[in-house]
Design a protein around this motif. Structure first.
Motif, PDB file in Angstrom:
ATOM      1  N   GLN A  20       0.834  -1.207   0.000  1.00 52.15           N
ATOM      2  CA  GLN A  20       0.000   0.000   0.000  1.00 52.15           C
ATOM      3  C   GLN A  20       0.873   1.264   0.000  1.00 52.15           C
ATOM      4  N   HIS A  41      -3.727   2.037  -5.417  1.00 44.81           N
ATOM      5  CA  HIS A  41      -3.738   2.329  -3.979  1.00 44.81           C
ATOM      6  C   HIS A  41      -5.183   2.297  -3.446  1.00 44.81           C
ATOM      7  N   ASP A  42      -6.100   2.918  -4.193  1.00 42.55           N
ATOM      8  CA  ASP A  42      -7.501   2.940  -3.774  1.00 42.55           C
ATOM      9  C   ASP A  42      -8.070   1.522  -3.694  1.00 42.55           C
ATOM     10  N   GLN A  83      -8.835   5.861   7.685  1.00 42.25           N
ATOM     11  CA  GLN A  83      -8.101   6.411   6.529  1.00 42.25           C
ATOM     12  C   GLN A  83      -9.032   7.160   5.582  1.00 42.25           C
ATOM     13  N   HIS A 111      -3.224  10.878   7.198  1.00 42.84           N
ATOM     14  CA  HIS A 111      -3.431   9.643   6.440  1.00 42.84           C
ATOM     15  C   HIS A 111      -2.128   8.824   6.407  1.00 42.84           C
TER      16      HIS A 111
HETATM   17  C1  HEM Z   1      -1.597   1.050   5.154  1.00 46.19           C
HETATM   18  C2  HEM Z   1      -1.545   2.266   4.691  1.00 46.19           C
HETATM   19  C3  HEM Z   1      -2.642   2.937   3.907  1.00 46.19           C
HETATM   20  C4  HEM Z   1      -3.962   2.581   3.731  1.00 46.19           C
HETATM   21  C5  HEM Z   1      -4.704   1.390   4.312  1.00 46.19           C
HETATM   22  C6  HEM Z   1      -4.556   3.562   2.835  1.00 46.19           C
HETATM   23  C7  HEM Z   1      -5.864   3.532   2.398  1.00 46.19           C
HETATM   24  C8  HEM Z   1      -6.407   4.384   1.481  1.00 46.19           C
HETATM   25  C9  HEM Z   1      -7.742   4.304   0.956  1.00 46.19           C
HETATM   26  C10 HEM Z   1      -8.767   3.250   1.339  1.00 46.19           C
HETATM   27  C11 HEM Z   1      -7.894   5.300   0.072  1.00 46.19           C
HETATM   28  C12 HEM Z   1      -9.146   5.578  -0.783  1.00 46.19           C
HETATM   29  C13 HEM Z   1      -9.991   6.624  -0.139  1.00 46.19           C
HETATM   30  C14 HEM Z   1     -11.193   6.952  -0.989  1.00 46.19           C
HETATM   31  O1  HEM Z   1     -11.216   6.605  -2.179  1.00 46.19           O
HETATM   32  O2  HEM Z   1     -12.136   7.558  -0.454  1.00 46.19           O
HETATM   33  C15 HEM Z   1      -6.673   6.051   0.044  1.00 46.19           C
HETATM   34  C16 HEM Z   1      -6.449   7.166  -0.719  1.00 46.19           C
HETATM   35  C17 HEM Z   1      -5.268   7.886  -0.725  1.00 46.19           C
HETATM   36  N1  HEM Z   1      -4.101   7.566  -0.044  1.00 46.19           N
HETATM   37 FE1  HEM Z   1      -3.857   6.054   1.237  1.00 46.19          FE
HETATM   38  N2  HEM Z   1      -3.605   4.489   2.512  1.00 46.19           N
HETATM   39  C18 HEM Z   1      -2.430   4.143   3.144  1.00 46.19           C
HETATM   40  C19 HEM Z   1      -1.223   4.800   3.088  1.00 46.19           C
HETATM   41  C20 HEM Z   1      -0.991   5.951   2.364  1.00 46.19           C
HETATM   42  C21 HEM Z   1       0.251   6.657   2.322  1.00 46.19           C
HETATM   43  C22 HEM Z   1       1.509   6.249   3.100  1.00 46.19           C
HETATM   44  C23 HEM Z   1       0.066   7.720   1.502  1.00 46.19           C
HETATM   45  C24 HEM Z   1       1.003   8.803   1.101  1.00 46.19           C
HETATM   46  C25 HEM Z   1       2.064   9.137   1.789  1.00 46.19           C
HETATM   47  C26 HEM Z   1      -1.301   7.689   1.014  1.00 46.19           C
HETATM   48  C27 HEM Z   1      -1.877   8.587   0.144  1.00 46.19           C
HETATM   49  C28 HEM Z   1      -3.167   8.543  -0.333  1.00 46.19           C
HETATM   50  C29 HEM Z   1      -3.758   9.508  -1.236  1.00 46.19           C
HETATM   51  C30 HEM Z   1      -3.064  10.739  -1.809  1.00 46.19           C
HETATM   52  C31 HEM Z   1      -5.064   9.089  -1.483  1.00 46.19           C
HETATM   53  C32 HEM Z   1      -6.116   9.781  -2.353  1.00 46.19           C
HETATM   54  C33 HEM Z   1      -6.058   9.179  -3.699  1.00 46.19           C
HETATM   55  C34 HEM Z   1      -7.191   9.667  -4.562  1.00 46.19           C
HETATM   56  O3  HEM Z   1      -7.354  10.872  -4.680  1.00 46.19           O
HETATM   57  O4  HEM Z   1      -7.900   8.825  -5.120  1.00 46.19           O
HETATM   58  N3  HEM Z   1      -1.924   6.572   1.548  1.00 46.19           N
HETATM   59  N4  HEM Z   1      -5.778   5.467   0.911  1.00 46.19           N
END
Ligand code: HEM
Length: 138
Positions: A20, A41-42, A83, A111
């Protein structure tokens, strides 16, 4: 048998959590930034990690591992919900032109910190599952 399956699921959950962060970096480096940048990632965050957390918790209960370990195994699901909430709240604070605000960004940055918490919990679940799966029969 069930404990070995539990261990296997804990390995997958830890691997999905590490990946992730990798997928987050891929999204960050993608140019141009668009709706697809964070697609992997999503998907991994919305589906794979929650499903593994639920599945591993069910198997842990069937395998009758200690209750504390069962409880720990569902925590990644709760933290993933957090998150999503962090992103929703952070973006809700956007200005009228839909640009981020300093307060919103301060929340959105959490986040990454909460991501570390998911990793820490997945690591503990992995360690606990390994212990109960490979403990010598008493
Ligand atoms: C275990 C670690 C992580 C989990 C479980 C996780 C989970 C998620 C989830 C479920 C979403 C989707 C949210 C949505 O669509 O409403 C998301 C979006 C996002 N995450 Fe993470 N995340 C993690 C780590 C990180 C890290 C370390 C970063 C950056 C340093 C990050 C940056 C982002 C960003 C920028 C989005 C928005 C993407 C978009 O606009 O579609 N995430 N994350």
């Amino acid at each position: 048998m069930m404990r070995k399956l539990y261990f296997a699921l804990s390995v997958l959950m830890l691997a999905a959590t590490v990946l992730q962060f990798y997928f987050a970096a891929i999204g960050a480096f993608d140019k141009p930034q668009d709706d697809k940048s964070f697609a992997i990632h999503d998907a991994n965050g919305m589906m794979v990690i929650p499903l593994l957390s639920i599945l591993a918790t069910i198997v842990a209960a069937i395998a009758r591992v200690p209750g504390r370990l069962i409880a720990f195994t569902i925590v990644p699901l709760g933290l993933v919900i957090l998150q999503v909430l962090i992103i929703v709240v952070g973006h809700a604070l956007n200005d009228s032109a839909d640009n981020t605000t300093p307060v919103g960004l301060a929340i959105l940055g959490l986040h990454a910190i909460n991501g570390l918490a998911v990793g820490a919990v997945a690591g503990r679940v992995f360690a606990g599952a390994r212990k109960v799966a490979f403990a010598p029969a008493s």
